[in-house]
Enzyme design. Structure first.
Site, PDB file in Angstrom:
ATOM      1  N   ALA A 121       3.329  -4.474  -6.057  1.00  0.00           N
ATOM      2  CA  ALA A 121       2.049  -4.197  -5.389  1.00  0.00           C
ATOM      3  C   ALA A 121       2.320  -4.013  -3.899  1.00  0.00           C
ATOM      4  CB  ALA A 121       1.082  -5.358  -5.600  1.00  0.00           C
ATOM      5  N   LYS A 122       1.350  -3.550  -3.182  1.00  0.00           N
ATOM      6  CA  LYS A 122       1.453  -3.470  -1.718  1.00  0.00           C
ATOM      7  C   LYS A 122       0.040  -3.385  -1.161  1.00  0.00           C
ATOM      8  CE  LYS A 122       4.638  -3.170   1.524  1.00  0.00           C
ATOM      9  NZ  LYS A 122       5.993  -3.760   1.494  1.00  0.00           N
TER      10      LYS A 122
END
Ligand code: NAD
Length: 442
Positions: A121-122
């Protein structure tokens, strides 16, 4: 339908046109090229070509002037087949959805390369943190965390620091998350983020983890390239968390830091101003802490950006932002190896040019995996309500990184491909095995 799938066809099926200058498209292209090489099923290629969830939030932040400003934030959750989503939060004025999507996909690959039980994720907030006061940043972080709500959590999605954020930001995020939670359900809640201060659930070794990981990967791979860490010269783009720790830890092993460039300018080693064979990395870190930049460092000489790139070294380590080595500057480089400390610092066209020139590239998804590895160890400590001694953290990290580097090297030898392709193939082989065991729901 055949498992052989042209990338343009796949992009069309997903509803967009491949654009060479788009970081997300470039990232997915690397994933799909490797998927093709190992014959990953078509269904998995499609799944990995798009993030599972893309969240965009808008929220007001009160400025010191009393005015409110509307701010845009992102959280992209790329894939969680291996475990909870994991990835940093960036505060930067140039943050965009496609950028965050690319970095989220890279996190999936990194966690898989290191065989961590975590997904990718980011997140990001489109602001310039340097133009905001501490009070404003605290308010922004609290508002962003509450806007993310239950889209993050210690067993679901665990953010960490990235460019423009730090341990303090993580402390504010954890505190906000804990305060918004049922008072009877707060044990372990600070594990919602990693990269926290040591006093508040952080881990020994997290601050320097990415630089330390880079050193461990180099220890494994440099001898294969005929280089000895004790004698190499190197230069750095970026002297923030990753760059300054890489600089300090490499010089402690005997390597000589010859030049550094950051967002304000570049400096080079001058034998008349330094007692050693290179710049004093510790003194430079202190100078950056005091002034915000490498510029004006009394132990070095200023040089132009072009001269920085032309400066002859064994290793060039980009440790700043994405796509900094591109077609316009790649031919200036005078090095044997590019060590990707930053995420995606080399554009695909520049990468091809480096290969033509016989310059080896050590890929980011392996080189900078130390950061998420120690984040994983912090998360484990939080789940067990423990604080490990520094030696234990370091031993575990080194074990995971050495195995990852050896696997990538082995894949490169077996498939007869470059290390970047090998790193993606190694990651995808693992993801493919887990999908095969789990099946695609339902
Ligand atoms: P940071 O904010 O601490 O440092 C960034 C550095 O880049 C600073 O020295 C800044 O001056 C420099 N920089 C910015 N714009 C520049 C420009 N135009 N030209 C030259 N230099 C420029 O960030 P960081 O945490 O060190 O992250 C650096 C890179 O490493 C990013 O790609 C990040 O995603 C990646 N990364 C970081 C970690 C981590 O644990 N911090 C882990 C994995 C990957």
């Amino acid at each position: 339908m055949s498992d052989r799938l042209d990338i343009a066809d796949l992009f069309e099926e997903l509803g967009y046109e491949y654009r060479q200058d788009n970081l997300y498209h470039q990232t997915i292209r690397s994933v799909l090229d490797a998927a093709e090489r190992i014959g990953l099923p078509r269904s998995l290629r499609l799944i990995l070509a798009q993030p599972k969830n893309e969240l965009m939030v808008h929220f007001p932040v009160k400025l010191d002037s009393g005015e409110h400003r509307l701010v845009k934030g992102y959280r992209v959750q790329h894939n969680n087949v291996l475990g909870p989503y994991k990835g940093g939060i960036r505060y930067h004025a140039a943050t965009s959805l496609d950028h965050v999507k690319a970095l989220a996909a890279l996190m999936t690959m990194k966690c898989a390369v290191a065989r961590l039980p975590l997904g990718g994720a980011k997140g990001g907030v489109k602001i310039d943190p340097h133009a905001m006061s501490c009070e404003e940043l605290r308010g922004l972080t609290r508002r962003f965390t509450s806007a993310l709500g239950t889209n993050i959590g210690p067993a679901y999605d665990i953010p960490a620091p990235d460019v423009g954020t730090n341990a303090q930001t993580m402390a504010w995020m954890a505190d906000t998350f804990i305060n918004l939670r049922d008072p009877h359900d707060r044990v372990g809640a600070r594990g919602v983020v990693t990269g926290k201060p040591l006093e508040f659930g952080g881990s020994h070794g997290r601050e320097q983890a990415t630089g330390q990981g880079l050193v461990y990967v180099l220890e494994e791979l440099l001898p294969e390239l005929g280089l000895d860490m004790m004698n190499v010269t190197f230069s750095l783009i970026g002297y923030g968390n990753v760059g300054s720790w890489a600089g300090r830890l490499l010089t402690r092993r005997g390597a000589a830091l010859r030049a550094v460039m950051d967002h304000e300018g570049a400096i080079v080693y001058d034998s008349a101003k330094s007692s050693g064979e290179g710049l004093d990395a510790d003194a430079l870190a202190e100078h950056v802490k005091q002034t915000g930049s490498v510029v004006g460092f009394p132990g070095g000489e200023p040089i132009s950006e072009e001269d920085f790139y032309r400066h002859q070294v064994d290793l060039l380590i980009p440790a700043a932002l994405e796509q900094m080595i591109h077609v316009e500057n790649v031919d200036l480089l005078d090095c044997k190896v590019v060590v990707e400390g930053a995420n995606a610092p080399v554009t695909p066209l520049a990468d091809e040019r480096l290969a033509e020139r016989g310059i080896t590239v050590l890929p980011a998804i392996l080189v900078n995996v130390g950061g998420v590895t120690v984040s994983y160890l912090e998360w484990k400590q939080n789940r067990q309500c423990e604080t490990w001694v520094p030696e234990h953290v370091d031993r575990e990290m080194k074990r995971l990184l050495v195995s990852a580097a050896q696997r990538v090297k082995h894949t490169s030898d077996t498939l007869g491909c470059d290390l970047r392709t090998a790193a993606y193939c190694s990651a995808l082989e693992h993801i493919g095995e887990v999908y095969a065991l789990r099946g695609i729901f339902p």
